[in-house]
Motif scaffolding. Sequence first.
Motif, PDB file in Angstrom:
ATOM      1  N   SER A   6       0.334 -28.222 -77.088  1.00 49.79           N
ATOM      2  CA  SER A   6       0.257 -26.361 -76.546  1.00 49.79           C
ATOM      3  C   SER A   6      -1.006 -26.264 -75.626  1.00 49.79           C
ATOM      4  CB  SER A   6       0.346 -25.398 -77.359  1.00 49.79           C
ATOM      5  OG  SER A   6      -0.753 -25.576 -78.415  1.00 49.79           O
ATOM      6  N   PHE A  61       0.934 -21.816 -68.064  1.00 50.62           N
ATOM      7  CA  PHE A  61       0.616 -21.288 -69.248  1.00 50.62           C
ATOM      8  C   PHE A  61       0.094 -20.708 -70.189  1.00 50.62           C
ATOM      9  CE2 PHE A  61       1.558 -25.644 -67.733  1.00 50.62           C
ATOM     10  CZ  PHE A  61       2.356 -26.320 -68.139  1.00 50.62           C
ATOM     11  N   GLU A  65       0.404 -21.153 -76.818  1.00 53.43           N
ATOM     12  CA  GLU A  65       2.718 -21.340 -76.701  1.00 53.43           C
ATOM     13  C   GLU A  65       3.320 -22.780 -76.293  1.00 53.43           C
ATOM     14  OE1 GLU A  65       4.803 -18.652 -77.305  1.00 53.43           O
ATOM     15  OE2 GLU A  65       3.419 -17.776 -78.480  1.00 53.43           O
ATOM     16  N   PRO A  66       3.962 -23.174 -76.496  1.00 50.58           N
ATOM     17  CA  PRO A  66       4.308 -24.969 -76.038  1.00 50.58           C
ATOM     18  C   PRO A  66       3.818 -25.149 -74.920  1.00 50.58           C
ATOM     19  CG  PRO A  66       5.964 -24.004 -77.789  1.00 50.58           C
ATOM     20  CD  PRO A  66       5.440 -22.940 -77.566  1.00 50.58           C
ATOM     21  N   MET A  67       4.025 -25.974 -73.755  1.00 45.34           N
ATOM     22  CA  MET A  67       4.336 -25.870 -72.441  1.00 45.34           C
ATOM     23  C   MET A  67       5.600 -26.386 -71.964  1.00 45.34           C
ATOM     24  SD  MET A  67       0.550 -28.104 -72.182  1.00 45.34           S
ATOM     25  CE  MET A  67      -0.194 -28.417 -70.632  1.00 45.34           C
ATOM     26  N   ARG A  96       7.377 -32.139 -75.362  1.00 45.89           N
ATOM     27  CA  ARG A  96       7.954 -31.542 -76.119  1.00 45.89           C
ATOM     28  C   ARG A  96       8.868 -32.613 -76.818  1.00 45.89           C
ATOM     29  NH1 ARG A  96       9.917 -25.626 -75.848  1.00 45.89           N
ATOM     30  NH2 ARG A  96       7.699 -25.711 -73.862  1.00 45.89           N
TER      31      ARG A  96
END
Length: 334
Positions: A6, A61, A65-67, A96
């Motif tokens: 993230s 982004f 939060e997850p990229m 991820r």
Amino acid sequence: MSRAWSLVRRPTGLPTAGNFELIDLPAVPLKEGEFRVRNTWLSVDPYMRARMEEIKYAPCFQIGEPMYGSAVGEVIETRNAAFKVGDRVYHSEGWREEAIVDPSLGAKEGVAPFVLPDLGVEEQVWLHNLGIPGGTGYFALFRTAGAKAGDIMFVSAAAGAVGSAVVQMGKARGMTVIGSAGGPEKCAFVKSLGADAVIDYKAGPVLESLREAAPEGIDVYFDNVAGDHLDAALACARPHARFAMCGMIGVYNENQPLELRNSRRIIQARIRLEGMYFGEFADELPVFYEDMGGMIARGEVRSVETVSEGIETMPEAFIGLFSGRNTGKMLVKL
């Protein structure tokens, strides 16, 4: 437990490891229509730098939060009849280890999730020559710039993922191609792709080298860099030259305005400069897959990769793009 990178703070200038954090993703059951993928290959690309800022280029982004980005992997669980366990798929939930993919949400990176067709290529090729880098080069070259046989083309960052594809596509279509790269090793690589001449931008002024390589001027400039390369291309442009403005890796991390000494040439030579955004060509992807697939099968376009191992290396691989660590496509293998 799956992990993802993230963005914890927006970078100023060149990103550092401190801008990123590796976080744990909670275990979440699948909803109807979703499938779960164990990623095997992840992509890092220069355009992701723009998404780290709050600008009107594309959705940025979100902090904490997850990229995301292009990835390929194997379906390990599914509640979607179109995607079966064991399928190898392309999707946009990268950065991820595992991802839950919902095809109904559309094309986050310009390409909707799909099962990889059997074209006789390794699966990671769908992240470069058959993916967004190759597609970006293809549409920018043939649609945005309208490049054709007989054109004299200058390609900046010619040793990178997009540039190396453009060099090869240009030669396959009968163009004279001049590439630019940094250092003897990368220049030799670009030459091996078929370029008629290669400029080492680290060895001296780009403009002087381009004038020597293209004494008659250029018809097409494929811009991945901006800065002194763009300025040199303007100076050497022939009347009605077409510039495909694809990337600006040379100035993404600069906080100063772009200055062009030769901007008057735009009017003098009636030069057309047009920006390119990959997502606008989504409807033409089948044409690209067929055309590029044919060039790969005939040996006209080959794949070159720089591979980093492990999810932990994602930020390092991404930052390395801006110092020229990669030859060809930069990938992370899980």
